[in-house]
Scaffold this motif. Structure first.
Motif, short mmCIF file in Angstrom:
data_model
loop_
_atom_site.label_atom_id
_atom_site.label_comp_id
_atom_site.label_asym_id
_atom_site.label_seq_id
_atom_site.Cartn_x
_atom_site.Cartn_y
_atom_site.Cartn_z
N LEU A 29 0.82 -1.21 0.00
CA LEU A 29 0.00 0.00 0.00
C LEU A 29 0.86 1.26 0.00
O LEU A 29 0.47 2.28 -0.61
CB LEU A 29 -0.94 -0.02 1.21
N ASP A 70 -8.15 -3.61 2.87
CA ASP A 70 -6.78 -3.48 2.37
C ASP A 70 -6.59 -4.27 1.07
O ASP A 70 -5.85 -3.84 0.17
CB ASP A 70 -5.79 -3.98 3.41
N ALA A 73 -7.88 -2.18 -1.66
CA ALA A 73 -6.92 -1.12 -1.97
C ALA A 73 -5.71 -1.68 -2.72
O ALA A 73 -5.18 -1.02 -3.63
CB ALA A 73 -6.48 -0.45 -0.67
N TYR A 74 -5.29 -2.89 -2.34
CA TYR A 74 -4.17 -3.53 -3.03
C TYR A 74 -4.50 -3.76 -4.50
O TYR A 74 -3.72 -3.42 -5.40
CB TYR A 74 -3.83 -4.86 -2.35
#
Length: 485
Positions: A29, A70, A73-74
């Motif tokens: 990230l 996450d 988002a990745y």
């Protein structure tokens, strides 16, 4: 990143595994947060990092500690970064960065086919690689960047694309396989007796090309490639003798044993003029009896120190002829005009125009298996010039006979003692020329991380050439009284 993935896979402690997974996500990230804000000079680093992050996704994605948000988002970061690399790829068409970035785009497409853009990325990456090879793989099968390190790197990128595609049932264009094999063939044919590449251009890695040679050997069942890549432990001894790649270089050799006599003549005709090229046209590298004898200074690293700049930017750092104390010009014609090879004699003749209007013509005779004759002719201008024929030795002591001007290079010499038989440079007398021993005021300081030290002789003349200047030198490598430890 590969070490982090390996540690995760081999760890049984759930807490440590969770820590490794969290570190992977934090690194990912943080990287994606910089997407599209990095300067153009970081595109190669971005491509390498993306390939690592994508290839380790399958390792970490199912860890129970990974937050679903996450992961989203990745995946968004992978998508945005891949699109960014697709957009900037054409900027880097002329060098190895292009293939590295194409490899990363291909990896994202194959590892994450759920993206709607994945099929387009994969097509784009394959077509980009094909275009790259059509344009930059020369007619003798050698990739254009005149450094074995980066020729090997391009082959490694091609093999990475091939392996990933084949393991996932994708079709691989024949041009990619052929390109990887052609580059590997030149890396194989130019291997020194110690099975390392010569330090031509920016080649700091003494294993450069080993992986490419191994993969082509396995793919084609070439047992001599396997023999070289395995360090003589598997496969069969190569039967290839002296050989020429007529747009790039030639190798004269007595065989493939560790004590073989070996000479590389480097004269790579290429339009590449960027950082990995050295002004080293018609430079030589020589080895015999298990030792490097005539060495190229190579490269230490890319920091702008005086030593590094000298090694990479000055013709004085290479075993060729320097004119008027200047480096050879870039983007000039280089040609190979003659190649003959049989059981008793090899003849190479080539020319380079790095000092227009002066033309440097070099002929190298290998009288098998014992010695070489190197003959240089400088023609094309009637004005006065200072010529230096440069030779670099790997830290061995050098003495010059004041009468014959023959230079003897020590071979396993005990410090403080007279040099024992090693290699001898025997000049043919030329009016106005002189052999200058180490430490002369006409020499610049010598030194490099690759092992060159302040031990070099040079032949120079300052008189007018009257249209032509000729030098001939004979090199006699001698077997040492004892093998070096």
């Amino acid at each position: 990143m590969p070490k982090l993935a390996s540690a995760y896979l081999t760890e049984s402690d759930p807490a440590k595994r969770a820590a490794y997974a969290k570190a992977w996500m934090d690194i990912s990230l943080d990287f994606f947060a910089d997407n599209q804000s990095w300067p153009q000079g970081r595109n190669l680093s971005a491509a390498k990092r993306l390939a690592q992050l994508v290839s380790t996704f399958s390792v970490f994605r199912a860890d129970p500690g990974i937050d679903a948000g996450d992961l989203v988002a990745y995946l968004s970061g992978v998508h945005a970064t891949t699109n960014y690399l697709v957009g900037v790829l054409p900027v880097h068409f002329g060098n190895n960065w292009y293939m590295s970035m194409a490899r990363s785009v291909h990896a994202a497409a194959v590892f994450l086919p759920e993206f709607s853009a994945a099929s387009g990325w994969e097509w784009f990456a394959m077509r980009s690689a094909e275009r790259f090879l059509r344009t930059w793989l020369k007619g003798d099968g050698v990739y254009r960047e005149p450094a074995f390190n980066y020729q090997a790197y391009v082959a490694d990128m091609l093999n990475s694309v091939i392996a990933l595609a084949q393991s996932n049932g994708r079709a691989v264009p024949d041009a990619l396989v052929q390109g990887a094999d052609w580059i590997a063939d030149s890396l194989f044919a130019t291997r020194q007796p110690n099975l390392e590449p010569a330090a031509i251009g920016d080649t700091p890695n003494d294993t450069a090309g080993t992986s490419a040679i191994r993969r082509s050997g396995v793919r084609n069942s070439w047992s001599d490639f396997t023999w070289v890549a395995s360090g003589r432990t598997h496969g069969t001894v190569p039967t290839l003798s002296s050989t020429v790649f007529p747009i790039s270089f030639a190798v004269q050799r007595s065989g493939w044993d560790a004590d073989a006599r070996y000479m590389l003549i480097n004269n790579q005709n290429t339009s590449y003029t960027a950082s990995h090229r050295h002004p080293d046209d018609l430079s030589l590298v020589m080895a015999a009896y298990g030792r490097p004898l005539i060495v190229d200074s190579g490269v230490g690293d890319y920091s702008a120190t005086p030593t590094n700049e000298w090694m990479r930017r000055q013709t004085e750092a290479h075993n060729t002829v320097e004119v008027d104390g200047e480096p050879q010009a870039k983007s000039v014609p280089r040609t190979t005009s003659r190649w003959r090879s049989n059981a008793g004699l090899d003849i190479y003749r080539g020319a380079a125009m790095g000092y227009r209007p002066v033309e440097h013509d070099r002929v190298v005779y290998f009288v098998k298996p014992g010695f070489w004759v190197v003959s240089d002719a400088l023609t094309g201008d009637t004005a006065a010039h200072k010529y230096r024929q440069l030779w670099h030795f790997p830290g061995d002591p050098v003495t010059v006979n004041s009468t014959t001007k023959a230079a003897t290079v020590g071979f396993d010499t005990v410090p403080g003692a007279a040099p024992v038989a090693g290699v001898r440079l025997i000049p043919v007398a030329t009016s106005g020329a002189a052999v200058t021993p180490p430490g002369s005021t006409t020499m610049a300081p010598y030194g490099s991380a690759s092992g060159c030290s302040p031990t070099s002789t040079s032949c120079r003349t300052t008189g007018p050439p009257a249209g032509r200047r000729d030098w001939t030198r004979s090199w006699f490598p001698a077997r040492p009284a004892r093998r070096p430890r």
